[in-house]
Design a protein around this motif. Structure first.
Motif, PDB file in Angstrom:
ATOM      1  N   VAL A 173       0.929  -1.008   0.203  1.00 34.55           N
ATOM      2  CA  VAL A 173      -0.029   0.034  -0.042  1.00 34.55           C
ATOM      3  C   VAL A 173       0.808   1.167  -0.185  1.00 34.55           C
ATOM      4  O   VAL A 173       0.728   2.172  -0.695  1.00 34.55           O
ATOM      5  CB  VAL A 173      -0.666  -0.178   0.818  1.00 34.55           C
ATOM      6  CG1 VAL A 173      -1.686   1.183   1.434  1.00 34.55           C
ATOM      7  CG2 VAL A 173      -1.951  -1.421   0.953  1.00 34.55           C
ATOM      8  N   ARG A 174       1.984   1.373   0.423  1.00 32.52           N
ATOM      9  CA  ARG A 174       2.946   2.511   0.939  1.00 32.52           C
ATOM     10  C   ARG A 174       3.439   2.706  -0.085  1.00 32.52           C
ATOM     11  O   ARG A 174       3.858   4.213  -0.654  1.00 32.52           O
ATOM     12  CB  ARG A 174       4.185   2.110   1.612  1.00 32.52           C
ATOM     13  CG  ARG A 174       5.162   3.235   2.329  1.00 32.52           C
ATOM     14  CD  ARG A 174       5.768   3.130   3.213  1.00 32.52           C
ATOM     15  NE  ARG A 174       6.406   3.654   3.342  1.00 32.52           N
ATOM     16  CZ  ARG A 174       8.416   3.794   3.356  1.00 32.52           C
ATOM     17  NH1 ARG A 174       8.610   2.474   3.069  1.00 32.52           N
ATOM     18  NH2 ARG A 174       9.734   3.982   2.734  1.00 32.52           N
ATOM     19  N   GLY A 175       4.481   1.566  -1.103  1.00 36.64           N
ATOM     20  CA  GLY A 175       4.451   1.949  -2.138  1.00 36.64           C
ATOM     21  C   GLY A 175       4.107   2.181  -3.767  1.00 36.64           C
ATOM     22  O   GLY A 175       4.410   3.124  -4.506  1.00 36.64           O
ATOM     23  N   MET A 176       2.335   2.145  -3.369  1.00 37.24           N
ATOM     24  CA  MET A 176       1.838   2.536  -4.495  1.00 37.24           C
ATOM     25  C   MET A 176       1.209   4.036  -4.400  1.00 37.24           C
ATOM     26  O   MET A 176       1.089   3.960  -4.715  1.00 37.24           O
ATOM     27  CB  MET A 176       0.219   0.990  -4.207  1.00 37.24           C
ATOM     28  CG  MET A 176      -0.959   1.593  -5.415  1.00 37.24           C
ATOM     29  SD  MET A 176      -2.167   0.689  -5.362  1.00 37.24           S
ATOM     30  CE  MET A 176      -3.002   0.559  -4.093  1.00 37.24           C
ATOM     31  N   ILE A 177       1.078   3.720  -2.921  1.00 37.97           N
ATOM     32  CA  ILE A 177       0.784   5.457  -3.317  1.00 37.97           C
ATOM     33  C   ILE A 177       1.573   6.231  -3.160  1.00 37.97           C
ATOM     34  O   ILE A 177       1.610   7.803  -3.893  1.00 37.97           O
ATOM     35  CB  ILE A 177       0.403   5.793  -1.649  1.00 37.97           C
ATOM     36  CG1 ILE A 177      -0.997   5.101  -1.079  1.00 37.97           C
ATOM     37  CG2 ILE A 177       0.320   7.268  -1.015  1.00 37.97           C
ATOM     38  CD1 ILE A 177      -1.315   5.658   0.342  1.00 37.97           C
ATOM     39  N   ALA A 178       2.707   5.799  -2.524  1.00 35.09           N
ATOM     40  CA  ALA A 178       4.078   6.610  -2.953  1.00 35.09           C
ATOM     41  C   ALA A 178       4.233   6.605  -5.052  1.00 35.09           C
ATOM     42  O   ALA A 178       5.445   8.104  -4.955  1.00 35.09           O
ATOM     43  CB  ALA A 178       5.282   6.028  -2.385  1.00 35.09           C
ATOM     44  N   ARG A 179       4.279   6.206  -5.382  1.00 35.46           N
ATOM     45  CA  ARG A 179       4.210   5.610  -6.175  1.00 35.46           C
ATOM     46  C   ARG A 179       3.766   6.509  -7.441  1.00 35.46           C
ATOM     47  O   ARG A 179       3.924   7.520  -8.137  1.00 35.46           O
ATOM     48  CB  ARG A 179       3.847   4.078  -7.318  1.00 35.46           C
ATOM     49  CG  ARG A 179       4.809   3.907  -9.039  1.00 35.46           C
ATOM     50  CD  ARG A 179       4.569   2.680  -9.259  1.00 35.46           C
ATOM     51  NE  ARG A 179       3.204   2.081  -9.069  1.00 35.46           N
ATOM     52  CZ  ARG A 179       3.076   1.127  -8.225  1.00 35.46           C
ATOM     53  NH1 ARG A 179       4.124   0.080  -8.579  1.00 35.46           N
ATOM     54  NH2 ARG A 179       2.031   0.267  -8.112  1.00 35.46           N
ATOM     55  N   ALA A 180       2.164   6.672  -6.501  1.00 38.18           N
ATOM     56  CA  ALA A 180       1.511   6.820  -6.998  1.00 38.18           C
ATOM     57  C   ALA A 180       1.470   9.434  -7.829  1.00 38.18           C
ATOM     58  O   ALA A 180       1.260   9.782  -8.475  1.00 38.18           O
ATOM     59  CB  ALA A 180       0.035   7.064  -7.254  1.00 38.18           C
ATOM     60  N   LEU A 181       2.005   8.868  -6.322  1.00 36.12           N
ATOM     61  CA  LEU A 181       2.126  10.956  -6.541  1.00 36.12           C
ATOM     62  C   LEU A 181       3.729  10.803  -6.952  1.00 36.12           C
ATOM     63  O   LEU A 181       3.719  11.741  -7.344  1.00 36.12           O
ATOM     64  CB  LEU A 181       2.616  10.712  -4.241  1.00 36.12           C
ATOM     65  CG  LEU A 181       3.344  12.411  -4.541  1.00 36.12           C
ATOM     66  CD1 LEU A 181       1.734  13.502  -4.351  1.00 36.12           C
ATOM     67  CD2 LEU A 181       3.904  12.070  -2.649  1.00 36.12           C
ATOM     68  N   ALA A 182       4.539   9.858  -7.305  1.00 38.25           N
ATOM     69  CA  ALA A 182       5.571  10.121  -7.552  1.00 38.25           C
ATOM     70  C   ALA A 182       5.207  10.269  -9.457  1.00 38.25           C
ATOM     71  O   ALA A 182       5.650  11.129  -9.774  1.00 38.25           O
ATOM     72  CB  ALA A 182       7.053   9.142  -7.634  1.00 38.25           C
ATOM     73  N   LEU A 183       4.743  10.200  -9.560  1.00 41.29           N
ATOM     74  CA  LEU A 183       3.614  10.153 -11.110  1.00 41.29           C
ATOM     75  C   LEU A 183       3.235  11.131 -11.096  1.00 41.29           C
ATOM     76  O   LEU A 183       3.049  11.469 -12.415  1.00 41.29           O
ATOM     77  CB  LEU A 183       2.935   8.942 -11.760  1.00 41.29           C
ATOM     78  CG  LEU A 183       3.777   7.636 -11.668  1.00 41.29           C
ATOM     79  CD1 LEU A 183       3.001   6.502 -12.225  1.00 41.29           C
ATOM     80  CD2 LEU A 183       4.342   7.176 -12.545  1.00 41.29           C
ATOM     81  N   TRP A 184       2.575  11.622 -10.804  1.00 42.68           N
ATOM     82  CA  TRP A 184       1.858  12.593 -11.025  1.00 42.68           C
ATOM     83  C   TRP A 184       2.569  13.823 -10.449  1.00 42.68           C
ATOM     84  O   TRP A 184       2.493  15.153 -11.178  1.00 42.68           O
ATOM     85  CB  TRP A 184       0.044  12.547  -9.046  1.00 42.68           C
ATOM     86  CG  TRP A 184      -0.309  14.354  -9.374  1.00 42.68           C
ATOM     87  CD1 TRP A 184      -1.261  14.800 -10.446  1.00 42.68           C
ATOM     88  CD2 TRP A 184      -0.026  15.075  -8.357  1.00 42.68           C
ATOM     89  NE1 TRP A 184      -1.700  15.558  -9.897  1.00 42.68           N
ATOM     90  CE2 TRP A 184      -0.688  16.539  -9.498  1.00 42.68           C
ATOM     91  CE3 TRP A 184       0.817  15.364  -7.406  1.00 42.68           C
ATOM     92  CZ2 TRP A 184      -0.750  18.005  -7.956  1.00 42.68           C
ATOM     93  CZ3 TRP A 184       0.086  17.061  -7.077  1.00 42.68           C
ATOM     94  CH2 TRP A 184      -0.038  17.867  -7.255  1.00 42.68           C
ATOM     95  N   LEU A 185       3.329  14.120  -9.314  1.00 43.37           N
ATOM     96  CA  LEU A 185       4.616  15.088  -9.382  1.00 43.37           C
ATOM     97  C   LEU A 185       4.948  15.495 -10.989  1.00 43.37           C
ATOM     98  O   LEU A 185       6.088  16.596 -11.337  1.00 43.37           O
ATOM     99  CB  LEU A 185       5.342  15.029  -8.462  1.00 43.37           C
ATOM    100  CG  LEU A 185       4.272  15.279  -6.952  1.00 43.37           C
ATOM    101  CD1 LEU A 185       5.192  15.190  -5.594  1.00 43.37           C
ATOM    102  CD2 LEU A 185       4.206  16.877  -7.037  1.00 43.37           C
ATOM    103  N   GLY A 186       6.119  13.995 -11.046  1.00 47.88           N
ATOM    104  CA  GLY A 186       6.945  14.311 -12.219  1.00 47.88           C
ATOM    105  C   GLY A 186       6.264  13.927 -13.151  1.00 47.88           C
ATOM    106  O   GLY A 186       7.597  13.776 -14.474  1.00 47.88           O
TER     107      GLY A 186
END
Length: 241
Positions: A173-186
């Protein structure tokens, strides 16, 4: 994704040597390793940090000791001081500008920007200044830090940008949330995924949507075969010791 498939085709055309073709007395991220990669017809992946006075140097670690035997951090020294240090093979720590010159606008180059936290602008600006002379070259930046990609998207949008990803040591779950945020930001043009995470539905979905997926660091025949099935190109190391 920025929708530039024609400009990104070079990303998948040939494998990338991780920190150059090093080993057997040739230092990682040194000019001899980069020359060996060029001679072998490979692309190059390198790491970049900034000196205290804002010059981009090709170096992986935050601290100098492992590769130079000198104490302290790279970012605590001015460029002239760093120029005087030697890697284990006797070569100098390359400036990014020198590596770009050596590639000559024809050798594919991935520049991984090594910076943590929110203060990314000084290093990003140093890299962008060096890249400005090679605007038509097959050169891209990539980083674990999505704020690096965001900076380039805003300040140097012509530069292709990749998000480096790993799920190792992260809960699902933590990995999925962090990845989604990184994709949105980057908003990356391509992805560089940990080979240990493949196969993954995420990478499969990205490829289906036309976003190139590279994978690192491929070191064995088994990993190369897995990468061939689940990624578009490899960033590799070949044992040479």
């Amino acid at each position: 994704m920025s929708g530039r498939p024609d400009r990104l085709s070079w990303l998948t055309a040939r494998p990338f040597a991780h920190r150059g073709l090093h080993g057997a007395g040739i230092s990682e991220n040194g000019m001899a390793a980069f020359d060996a990669a060029i001679a072998a017809g490979c692309g190059i992946e390198c790491d970049v940090r900034a000196s205290r006075d804002g010059v981009a140097f090709v170096f992986h670690d935050a601290m100098l000791a492992r590769m130079t035997g000198v104490a302290g951090s790279l970012d605590a020294r001015d460029a002239a001081d760093l120029d005087a240090l030697a890697l284990p093979d006797g070569g100098a720590i390359p400036r990014l500008a020198a590596l770009l010159e050596r590639c000559g606008g024809g050798v594919p180059l991935l520049v991984e920007i090594k910076v943590q936290g929110r203060t990314v602008a000084p290093l990003c600006a140093a890299v962008a200044r060096d890249m400005a002379a090679w605007c038509d070259a097959p050169v891209a930046i990539m980083s674990f830090n999505p704020l690096v990609l965001r900076w380039f998207g805003q300040c140097a949008p012509q530069v292709a940008r990749g998000l480096v990803l790993t799920q190792q040591g992260k809960g699902a779950v933590r990995g999925m949330i962090a990845r989604a945020l990184a994709l949105w930001l980057g908003k990356p043009d391509f992805l560089a995924c940990d080979i240990r995470d493949l196969p993954s539905p995420f990478a499969t979905h990205a490829r289906a949507k036309g976003r190139p997926v590279l994978t690192w660091t491929v070191r064995s025949d088994d990993e190369q075969a897995r990468a061939a099935r689940h990624a578009d190109q490899i960033i590799f190391e070949t044992p040479r010791d």
